[in-house]
Design a protein around this motif. Sequence first.
Motif, PDB file in Angstrom:
ATOM      1  N   ALA A 135      -9.357  35.123 -37.818  1.00  0.00           N
ATOM      2  CA  ALA A 135     -10.791  34.795 -37.805  1.00  0.00           C
ATOM      3  C   ALA A 135     -11.671  36.012 -37.543  1.00  0.00           C
ATOM      4  O   ALA A 135     -12.905  35.904 -37.606  1.00  0.00           O
ATOM      5  CB  ALA A 135     -11.068  33.718 -36.760  1.00  0.00           C
ATOM      6  N   ASP A 136     -11.045  37.160 -37.253  1.00  0.00           N
ATOM      7  CA  ASP A 136     -11.816  38.345 -36.861  1.00  0.00           C
ATOM      8  C   ASP A 136     -11.756  39.470 -37.881  1.00  0.00           C
ATOM      9  O   ASP A 136     -12.152  40.600 -37.571  1.00  0.00           O
ATOM     10  CB  ASP A 136     -11.294  38.864 -35.521  1.00  0.00           C
ATOM     11  CG  ASP A 136     -11.388  37.819 -34.414  1.00  0.00           C
ATOM     12  OD1 ASP A 136     -12.408  37.113 -34.380  1.00  0.00           O
ATOM     13  OD2 ASP A 136     -10.443  37.707 -33.620  1.00  0.00           O
ATOM     14  N   LEU A 137     -11.235  39.195 -39.075  1.00  0.00           N
ATOM     15  CA  LEU A 137     -11.137  40.230 -40.103  1.00  0.00           C
ATOM     16  C   LEU A 137     -12.505  40.394 -40.756  1.00  0.00           C
ATOM     17  O   LEU A 137     -12.971  39.529 -41.494  1.00  0.00           O
ATOM     18  CB  LEU A 137     -10.066  39.847 -41.126  1.00  0.00           C
ATOM     19  CG  LEU A 137      -8.649  39.649 -40.551  1.00  0.00           C
ATOM     20  CD1 LEU A 137      -7.706  39.132 -41.626  1.00  0.00           C
ATOM     21  CD2 LEU A 137      -8.118  40.950 -39.951  1.00  0.00           C
ATOM     22  N   ALA A 138     -13.129  41.520 -40.490  1.00  0.00           N
ATOM     23  CA  ALA A 138     -14.543  41.698 -40.823  1.00  0.00           C
ATOM     24  C   ALA A 138     -14.838  41.656 -42.315  1.00  0.00           C
ATOM     25  O   ALA A 138     -15.887  41.150 -42.732  1.00  0.00           O
ATOM     26  CB  ALA A 138     -15.034  43.025 -40.236  1.00  0.00           C
ATOM     27  N   THR A 139     -13.935  42.179 -43.141  1.00  0.00           N
ATOM     28  CA  THR A 139     -14.248  42.302 -44.570  1.00  0.00           C
ATOM     29  C   THR A 139     -13.416  41.382 -45.457  1.00  0.00           C
ATOM     30  O   THR A 139     -13.715  41.242 -46.642  1.00  0.00           O
ATOM     31  CB  THR A 139     -14.033  43.759 -45.037  1.00  0.00           C
ATOM     32  OG1 THR A 139     -12.661  44.118 -44.839  1.00  0.00           O
ATOM     33  CG2 THR A 139     -14.931  44.712 -44.267  1.00  0.00           C
ATOM     34  N   VAL A 140     -12.366  40.788 -44.903  1.00  0.00           N
ATOM     35  CA  VAL A 140     -11.469  39.936 -45.702  1.00  0.00           C
ATOM     36  C   VAL A 140     -12.166  38.621 -46.036  1.00  0.00           C
ATOM     37  O   VAL A 140     -12.577  37.875 -45.146  1.00  0.00           O
ATOM     38  CB  VAL A 140     -10.148  39.681 -44.957  1.00  0.00           C
ATOM     39  CG1 VAL A 140      -9.309  38.629 -45.687  1.00  0.00           C
ATOM     40  CG2 VAL A 140      -9.357  40.979 -44.821  1.00  0.00           C
ATOM     41  N   LYS A 141     -12.254  38.332 -47.333  1.00  0.00           N
ATOM     42  CA  LYS A 141     -12.900  37.097 -47.795  1.00  0.00           C
ATOM     43  C   LYS A 141     -11.893  35.985 -48.070  1.00  0.00           C
ATOM     44  O   LYS A 141     -12.262  34.803 -48.098  1.00  0.00           O
ATOM     45  CB  LYS A 141     -13.692  37.373 -49.085  1.00  0.00           C
ATOM     46  CG  LYS A 141     -14.692  38.520 -48.974  1.00  0.00           C
ATOM     47  CD  LYS A 141     -15.707  38.289 -47.857  1.00  0.00           C
ATOM     48  CE  LYS A 141     -16.711  39.435 -47.798  1.00  0.00           C
ATOM     49  NZ  LYS A 141     -17.639  39.313 -46.645  1.00  0.00           N
ATOM     50  N   GLU A 142     -10.627  36.364 -48.304  1.00  0.00           N
ATOM     51  CA  GLU A 142      -9.602  35.358 -48.597  1.00  0.00           C
ATOM     52  C   GLU A 142      -8.245  35.843 -48.131  1.00  0.00           C
ATOM     53  O   GLU A 142      -7.924  37.035 -48.263  1.00  0.00           O
ATOM     54  CB  GLU A 142      -9.538  35.074 -50.104  1.00  0.00           C
ATOM     55  CG  GLU A 142      -8.636  33.917 -50.492  1.00  0.00           C
ATOM     56  CD  GLU A 142      -9.145  32.562 -50.025  1.00  0.00           C
ATOM     57  OE1 GLU A 142      -8.728  32.136 -48.931  1.00  0.00           O
ATOM     58  OE2 GLU A 142      -9.971  31.966 -50.755  1.00  0.00           O
ATOM     59  N   ILE A 143      -7.473  34.938 -47.542  1.00  0.00           N
ATOM     60  CA  ILE A 143      -6.092  35.216 -47.160  1.00  0.00           C
ATOM     61  C   ILE A 143      -5.185  34.406 -48.077  1.00  0.00           C
ATOM     62  O   ILE A 143      -5.396  33.207 -48.289  1.00  0.00           O
ATOM     63  CB  ILE A 143      -5.824  34.852 -45.688  1.00  0.00           C
ATOM     64  CG1 ILE A 143      -6.671  35.732 -44.762  1.00  0.00           C
ATOM     65  CG2 ILE A 143      -4.342  35.016 -45.348  1.00  0.00           C
ATOM     66  CD1 ILE A 143      -6.532  35.404 -43.281  1.00  0.00           C
ATOM     67  N   VAL A 144      -4.190  35.066 -48.642  1.00  0.00           N
ATOM     68  CA  VAL A 144      -3.230  34.432 -49.547  1.00  0.00           C
ATOM     69  C   VAL A 144      -1.858  34.495 -48.898  1.00  0.00           C
ATOM     70  O   VAL A 144      -1.446  35.552 -48.411  1.00  0.00           O
ATOM     71  CB  VAL A 144      -3.198  35.147 -50.912  1.00  0.00           C
ATOM     72  CG1 VAL A 144      -2.200  34.473 -51.847  1.00  0.00           C
ATOM     73  CG2 VAL A 144      -4.595  35.177 -51.536  1.00  0.00           C
ATOM     74  N   THR A 145      -1.126  33.368 -48.892  1.00  0.00           N
ATOM     75  CA  THR A 145       0.167  33.313 -48.220  1.00  0.00           C
ATOM     76  C   THR A 145       1.317  33.202 -49.217  1.00  0.00           C
ATOM     77  O   THR A 145       1.316  32.334 -50.092  1.00  0.00           O
ATOM     78  CB  THR A 145       0.236  32.123 -47.254  1.00  0.00           C
ATOM     79  OG1 THR A 145      -0.704  32.336 -46.193  1.00  0.00           O
ATOM     80  CG2 THR A 145       1.626  31.982 -46.640  1.00  0.00           C
ATOM     81  N   ILE A 146       2.286  34.106 -49.065  1.00  0.00           N
ATOM     82  CA  ILE A 146       3.547  34.047 -49.809  1.00  0.00           C
ATOM     83  C   ILE A 146       4.533  33.243 -48.979  1.00  0.00           C
ATOM     84  O   ILE A 146       4.774  33.575 -47.808  1.00  0.00           O
ATOM     85  CB  ILE A 146       4.119  35.455 -50.047  1.00  0.00           C
ATOM     86  CG1 ILE A 146       3.136  36.334 -50.820  1.00  0.00           C
ATOM     87  CG2 ILE A 146       5.470  35.381 -50.745  1.00  0.00           C
ATOM     88  CD1 ILE A 146       3.500  37.819 -50.808  1.00  0.00           C
ATOM     89  N   GLY A 160      -4.845  29.863 -42.396  1.00  0.00           N
ATOM     90  CA  GLY A 160      -5.744  29.366 -43.435  1.00  0.00           C
ATOM     91  C   GLY A 160      -5.504  30.028 -44.772  1.00  0.00           C
ATOM     92  O   GLY A 160      -4.456  30.615 -45.034  1.00  0.00           O
ATOM     93  N   GLY A 161      -6.514  29.949 -45.650  1.00  0.00           N
ATOM     94  CA  GLY A 161      -6.424  30.581 -46.952  1.00  0.00           C
ATOM     95  C   GLY A 161      -5.722  29.722 -47.984  1.00  0.00           C
ATOM     96  O   GLY A 161      -5.610  28.504 -47.843  1.00  0.00           O
ATOM     97  N   ILE A 162      -5.204  30.381 -49.027  1.00  0.00           N
ATOM     98  CA  ILE A 162      -4.554  29.691 -50.133  1.00  0.00           C
ATOM     99  C   ILE A 162      -3.119  30.181 -50.274  1.00  0.00           C
ATOM    100  O   ILE A 162      -2.745  31.236 -49.753  1.00  0.00           O
ATOM    101  CB  ILE A 162      -5.316  29.902 -51.448  1.00  0.00           C
ATOM    102  CG1 ILE A 162      -5.309  31.399 -51.842  1.00  0.00           C
ATOM    103  CG2 ILE A 162      -6.737  29.371 -51.342  1.00  0.00           C
ATOM    104  CD1 ILE A 162      -5.924  31.678 -53.214  1.00  0.00           C
ATOM    105  N   ALA A 163      -2.317  29.410 -51.014  1.00  0.00           N
ATOM    106  CA  ALA A 163      -0.933  29.789 -51.273  1.00  0.00           C
ATOM    107  C   ALA A 163      -0.860  30.737 -52.470  1.00  0.00           C
ATOM    108  O   ALA A 163      -1.729  30.715 -53.357  1.00  0.00           O
ATOM    109  CB  ALA A 163      -0.092  28.549 -51.541  1.00  0.00           C
ATOM    110  N   TYR A 164       0.181  31.553 -52.511  1.00  0.00           N
ATOM    111  CA  TYR A 164       0.381  32.494 -53.621  1.00  0.00           C
ATOM    112  C   TYR A 164       0.462  31.753 -54.947  1.00  0.00           C
ATOM    113  O   TYR A 164      -0.050  32.221 -55.965  1.00  0.00           O
ATOM    114  CB  TYR A 164       1.658  33.299 -53.376  1.00  0.00           C
ATOM    115  CG  TYR A 164       1.882  34.441 -54.334  1.00  0.00           C
ATOM    116  CD1 TYR A 164       1.217  35.644 -54.159  1.00  0.00           C
ATOM    117  CD2 TYR A 164       2.760  34.315 -55.412  1.00  0.00           C
ATOM    118  CE1 TYR A 164       1.424  36.713 -55.035  1.00  0.00           C
ATOM    119  CE2 TYR A 164       2.980  35.375 -56.291  1.00  0.00           C
ATOM    120  CZ  TYR A 164       2.302  36.569 -56.097  1.00  0.00           C
ATOM    121  OH  TYR A 164       2.507  37.620 -56.971  1.00  0.00           O
ATOM    122  N   GLU A 165       1.091  30.568 -54.934  1.00  0.00           N
ATOM    123  CA  GLU A 165       1.199  29.774 -56.155  1.00  0.00           C
ATOM    124  C   GLU A 165      -0.195  29.389 -56.672  1.00  0.00           C
ATOM    125  O   GLU A 165      -0.441  29.374 -57.876  1.00  0.00           O
ATOM    126  CB  GLU A 165       2.044  28.523 -55.905  1.00  0.00           C
ATOM    127  CG  GLU A 165       3.523  28.787 -55.666  1.00  0.00           C
ATOM    128  CD  GLU A 165       3.809  29.412 -54.296  1.00  0.00           C
ATOM    129  OE1 GLU A 165       4.882  30.022 -54.145  1.00  0.00           O
ATOM    130  OE2 GLU A 165       2.951  29.283 -53.382  1.00  0.00           O
TER     131      GLU A 165
END
Length: 547
Positions: A135-146, A160-165
Amino acid sequence: MDPSTGVTGTGPGPGHTPLTPLAFLKRSAEVFPGKTAIAYGARRTTYEEFAAEATRVAHALRSLGVGPGDRVAYLAPNVPEALVAQFAVPLAGAVLVAINTRLAAEEVRYICDHSGAKVLVVDAGLHPTVAPVAADLATVKEIVTITDPAAGTAPDPAVGGIAYEELLERGAGDPLPWEVADENAPISLNYTSGTTGRPKGVVYTHRGAYLNALGEITHSRHTPESVYLWTLPMFHCNGWCTGWALAAIGGTQVCLRAVDAGRVWELIDAEGVTHLNGAPAVLRMIADAEGAHPLARPLVVTTAAAPPSPTIIGRMEDLGARIVHVYGLTETYGPYSVCEEQPGWPDLAAGDRARLLARQGVGMLQTDGLRVVGEDMADVPADGETLGEIVMRGNNVMAGYHADPGVTAHAFRGGWFHSGDLGVRHPDGYVELRDRAKDIIISGGENISTVEVERVLDAHPAVLEAAVVAVPNERWGERPKAFVVLREGAAVGLEELAGHVRERLAGFKVPDEIEFVAELPRTSTGKIQKFQLREREWGGRERRVQG
């Protein structure tokens, strides 16, 4: 102007195209479309599929708002998705930031913020590192999980974020051009270990990566039949540019999530591995494995990250491996020099040959070569004794430190990159590393190379590995102390070990103290963290010599 051609010679010709590793995958997808490019367990990816996935990921990153020059961070082990990223991110016009998987949460946050990463792609197995700072990543707009089925690790909802698929599903689009407008544009940011302060972002260019990959092909002797095992972290100098190199030559890359010596031997046998890279610590792990056995086929082992001892070189050669010893830094795209084997060396006694191969050697073919200089930037005599600092320049030296012009200018003082490594040049022109500037011991005015003492200790049959550091001494200023890990079941007395050193080195180089330890502190790339041992011994007192 040349009157016979009408060419001025002041710039590239009309047919010039900028250099980029992207061209490597384009070519291999056309030349070897059905050949296995990536192997990971039962999973096989052809070159055609490799290029297609890179294209999908590039389109998907653009759909997330990633534009030219934006940074995309990856925090992942040696899985196929991390290899795809080396092409997908620059194909999107962006800059890859491959993060050390062993860092703490706050360190990951700092790198994401400092680089200005817009997207963070993270393996689910590393969610415990990301969750505290997600929640503290200043510039990251999206997290993608493998999510890697082989790991059996479920994603943490807190990330949070979206899946790699899901990312791949967003990747529809027309083919993208496998080219760049400016070969000197950044292709990646690689962060240093930060052992003496905040990590620095080292800028690699498309041109430098392209040329370094060609050097890897040549000096590690890769062919289209190469089967390369990923025992080196992909985050470390972009895997020494080897991912780009293997794609260029059309070889097969075998991914390995974590280095386990038993699994390494299984893959060597099952996949027909012909090449692997790693630090001397990895080589020692492989040689000591329970399943170690004489190799059934040639295996080229390229080693760097720390000076290898003649002992470990000899042990790997006894198993049938061919050792290629290279030297470099994060700031030089990984390997910059190679210990080229001369025609007469195979006829030498094994020990003499291993000692020659343990030197850092000469510049690789894509470099401007190594210099060893004094404080006045004049070359030291090639006598094998006079210490100087190793400096480099050329296409395979970084463009600079990201957002740090002052530190960049200091690193390039005199027009050459200053490595901070001390070495000598031998009469045959080969350079030998003697120590880091901050590790050299000055005792009563005499220089003591910790590497030299470590190599002698390592040669004792009871010793698995050793580290030597400076400790304070009232009379001499400082003296050497050795930390030694013994082989399992081995026993040796302090006097015997000190005597072993005394027989081979001058008396003033013999450690005053030898402490037996269970293990030595290491970085993720296998380097022993001597600063931890040294700081413990100095107890907050200021060390007034050599950094």
